[in-house]
Design an enzyme around this catalytic site. Structure first.
Site, PDB file in Angstrom:
ATOM      1  N   ASP A  48      76.521  80.917  83.768  1.00 23.12           N
ATOM      2  CA  ASP A  48      76.343  79.690  83.013  1.00 23.12           C
ATOM      3  C   ASP A  48      77.320  78.656  83.557  1.00 23.12           C
ATOM      4  OD1 ASP A  48      74.781  78.890  80.377  1.00 23.12           O
ATOM      5  OD2 ASP A  48      76.701  77.846  80.358  1.00 23.12           O
ATOM      6  N   THR A  49      76.901  77.411  83.517  1.00 19.48           N
ATOM      7  CA  THR A  49      77.738  76.320  84.022  1.00 19.48           C
ATOM      8  C   THR A  49      77.900  75.263  82.956  1.00 19.48           C
ATOM      9  OG1 THR A  49      76.947  76.705  86.281  1.00 19.48           O
ATOM     10  CG2 THR A  49      77.946  74.559  85.832  1.00 19.48           C
TER      11      THR A  49
END
Length: 183
Positions: free
Chosen positions: A68-69
């Site tokens: 996830d970013t």
């Protein structure tokens, strides 16, 4: 051993192919709400683990990679914009400033788990209204955290980075390769 990427992101799929040529894509449909007491620097890793653990329970014999970013300006996390107005607001907040892009990665196989996050600082040029609106019209900002993609048309917004380019794209490939080698 099967490798599963728990993400629908075409960018992550492209990047993972550099180090794992054969893998399955099984996106994790999880609640991405964030606990109130979590530090913004830990959010990406928290969400990456949530995704990997969810798919890992279904496929315990496979090696599952979740990622996830998040884009962080000050102490505010900028997610994916829900509409063009929100994209405009996000890009305005980033204009002329340095922000952090943090990508979290989590590897799960059975009872084994290892996770990390990596941060890159990104400096935007000062943007005028026409630049922001022109970029929004491309459609590129709508499916990306912080309303931009450094690897596409959003590259013209970026004055410079300090850190790993691929972290900004959504998967710190070099570090992941090393973690995979030790896993």
């Amino acid at each position: 051993m099967d490798v599963i990427l728990a993400s629908a992101s075409p960018r992550r799929q492209e990047l993972l192919r550099y180090i794992v040529p054969d893998f399955k894509v099984i996106p994790a449909d999880v609640d991405e709400s964030i606990p109130e007491n979590i530090d913004v620097s830990d959010v990406a890793q928290y969400l990456a683990c949530k995704k990997a653990e969810h798919i890992g329970k279904i496929y315990p014999d496979s090696l599952v990679i979740g990622s996830d970013t998040v884009v962080v300006v000050g102490d505010e996390i900028l997610g994916k914009p829900s509409d063009e107005k929100e994209a405009y607001d996000m890009l305005s907040k980033l204009s002329g400033k340095v922000h952090r892009v943090i990508t979290g990665v989590c590897l799960v196989q059975g009872d084994r788990k290892e996770s990390f996050s990596q941060e890159t600082k990104v400096r935007f040029y000062e943007l005028d209204e026409s630049e922001i609106l022109g970029y929004i019209k491309t459609g590129d900002p709508m499916d990306k955290a912080g309303a931009y993609g450094i690897q596409g048309e959003g590259c013209v917004l970026v004055e410079g980075i300090e850190g790993d380019f691929f972290t900004v794209m959504g998967l710190p490939v070099a570090r992941l390769k090393r973690v995979l080698g030790n896993f």
